[in-house]
Design an enzyme around this catalytic site. Structure first.
Site, PDB file in Angstrom:
ATOM      1  N   GLY A 210       1.146  -1.337  -0.446  1.00  0.00           N
ATOM      2  CA  GLY A 210      -0.081   0.147   0.147  1.00  0.00           C
ATOM      3  C   GLY A 210       0.145   1.549  -0.335  1.00  0.00           C
ATOM      4  CG  ASN A 211      -0.176   4.259  -1.327  1.00  0.00           C
ATOM      5  OD1 ASN A 211      -0.538   5.059  -0.752  1.00  0.00           O
ATOM      6  ND2 ASN A 211      -0.214   4.355  -2.962  1.00  0.00           N
ATOM      7  CE1 TYR A 212       3.479   5.052   5.668  1.00  0.00           C
ATOM      8  CE2 TYR A 212       5.474   5.521   4.174  1.00  0.00           C
ATOM      9  CZ  TYR A 212       5.316   5.499   4.840  1.00  0.00           C
ATOM     10  OH  TYR A 212       5.799   4.488   6.183  1.00  0.00           O
TER      11      TYR A 212
END
Ligand code: CTP
Length: 407
Positions: free
Chosen positions: A209-211
């Site tokens: 995923g990412n932030y």
């Protein structure tokens, strides 16, 4: 008289700044507004209802029942009568009650019954203002579609100096006038907005995923609605809960699901804003059961995902507007413009990771807007809500320029 014919409910709460509500009320009335003042019980400790009723020409409402004759003050009627509810000053306690529907006074019940837009001008000490609980409540209120008039910086009643001071009454009056003057330029338009991260499954318990928090995309969705549009928001997994009935949220998880949803929706829209941080790669295979720690190393083979913005760029008709984002670290301007051309976008919003306060997770952003003429417009660091307003204003001008909006 720029507010003639407008019905405004002015909510006043228990803050030192309540005395400024008298100037505010006078300013609204001078501009021709009909104002009904609602005061919380503690507001009356700071300013009398006699002052406020004399200035508004109407008895102030603060109790559910009138003590004179026992008649019932209907918050529902008041909520329907108003074209705007303005709460100024709004204390931390009132913000908390509004955010969590704690209906223990007439002002909060009126707020919950109000069918009209609501503007809020907070006022409090700087430490109270910046407390995470207060900032969280403000974010919740913003997400519910309320307009926040940010407090200014300056000398506070506590003797301290900082952010928390209610905006000056004449500035608030101008904000109200501006609000009523705004034409709903995107009425009857429908936009697709993507927001948040995507999760690419590795096994049943893990993902790549990412932030991305989704805040920028949700702020754009709210701003489009404010301009009169209907919005379908295709959202990756985020913490934000949508409560705005004009925004339809389609929750997705992976880049593939986001792609499917967008391709299906795009032809029925007047355009799209691609705000999501879509994963560029996804595992070739998703393990059916949890991957065990059996070896010292683990290789996960990845394959590229479909570029949603690019695919919409291919499908785009002359009538549609396509806006993308570019998060860059080097050669920002030329990389962003190349992205605009490659993906057939009309407008690209450049974020540079070199700018402090821009990017993932934070409540602020600093953007540069680039159109097809490659003439960049640079903006200051602002709240994501204000950035969203700049982006939507640029979309409106672009649509006007192309003759896609009626006068
Ligand atoms: N985007 C998309 N689908 C993808 C990847 C990106 O729709 N699979 C969109 C983003 O929402 C954004 C724009 O494309 O509006 C640019 O995203 P960005 O990650 O900056 O660019 P990439 O095309 O992924 O290029 P790179 O990572 O090489 O900079």
């Amino acid at each position: 008289m720029r507010l003639s014919g407008k019905h405004i409910v002015l909510g006043v709460t228990g803050s030192i700044a309540a005395y400024k509500a008298a100037y505010l009320l006078r300013g609204l009335v001078k501009e021709g507004a009909e104002v009904q003042v609602v005061m919380t019980p503690s507001a009356k400790e700071f300013i009398t209802s006699v002052t406020m009723s004399a200035l508004s020409g109407k008895p102030v409402i603060s109790e559910f029942f009138s003590t004179n004759d026992g008649s019932w003050n209907s918050h529902v009627d008041l909520g329907q009568w108003a074209d705007l509810m303005l709460i100024a000053p709004a204390t931390a306690a009132t913000l908390g009650k509004m955010a969590h529907a704690v209906c223990d006074n007439m002002l909060i019940t009126t707020y919950l019954s109000a069918k009209c837009p609501v503007m809020i001008a907070p006022a409090m000490d700087l430490d109270m203002f910046r407390h995470p609980a207060n900032l969280r409540n403000i974010e919740l209120l913003r997400a519910d579609g309320n307009l926040i008039i940010e407090p200014g910086e300056g000398a506070l009643a506590s003797g301290l100096h900082g952010k928390g001071r209610m905006e000056e009454p004449d500035v608030i009056v101008e904000e109200v006038i501006k609000f009523f003057g705004q034409k709903k330029k995107l009425l009857n338009k429908h936009f697709l907005v993507t927001a948040g991260p995507t999760y690419e499954k590795i096994d049943p318990v893990r993902f790549i995923g990412n932030y991305s928090s989704g805040k920028m995309g949700y702020a754009i969705a709210h701003e489009l609605v404010r301009a009169g549009a209907k919005v379908t928001l295709v959202s990756g997994p985020v913490e934000i809960k949508n409560t705005n009935p004009q925004i339809k949220v389609i929750a997705v998880e992976s880049a593939h699901e986001m792609h499917e949803a967008c391709i299906g929706l795009f032809p029925q829209t007047d355009g799209a804003v691609m705000c999501a941080a879509v994963a560029d790669f996804t595992p070739v295979q998703v393990a059916g059961s949890k991957i065990k720690r059996e070896k010292d190393d683990l290789m996960i083979q990845l394959k590229p995902t479909r570029d949603i913005a690019s695919d919409l760029g291919q499908m785009k008709s002359d009538q549609q507007l396509l806006v993308g984002f570019a998060l860059e670290t080097d050669d920002e301007l030329s990389n962003a413009f190349a992205k605009l051309t490659r993906k057939n976008l009309d407008l690209i919003v450049l974020n540079s990771l070199n700018d402090h306060g821009a990017g993932f997770g934070v409540d602020t952003n600093k953007i540069t807007l680039i159109g097809k003429n490659n003439n960049p417009a640079f903006f200051e660091l602002k709240s994501k809500a204000e950035v969203a307003a700049d982006i939507v204003a640029a979309m409106v001008s672009e649509m006007e320029r192309k003759g896609k909006l009626q006068e």
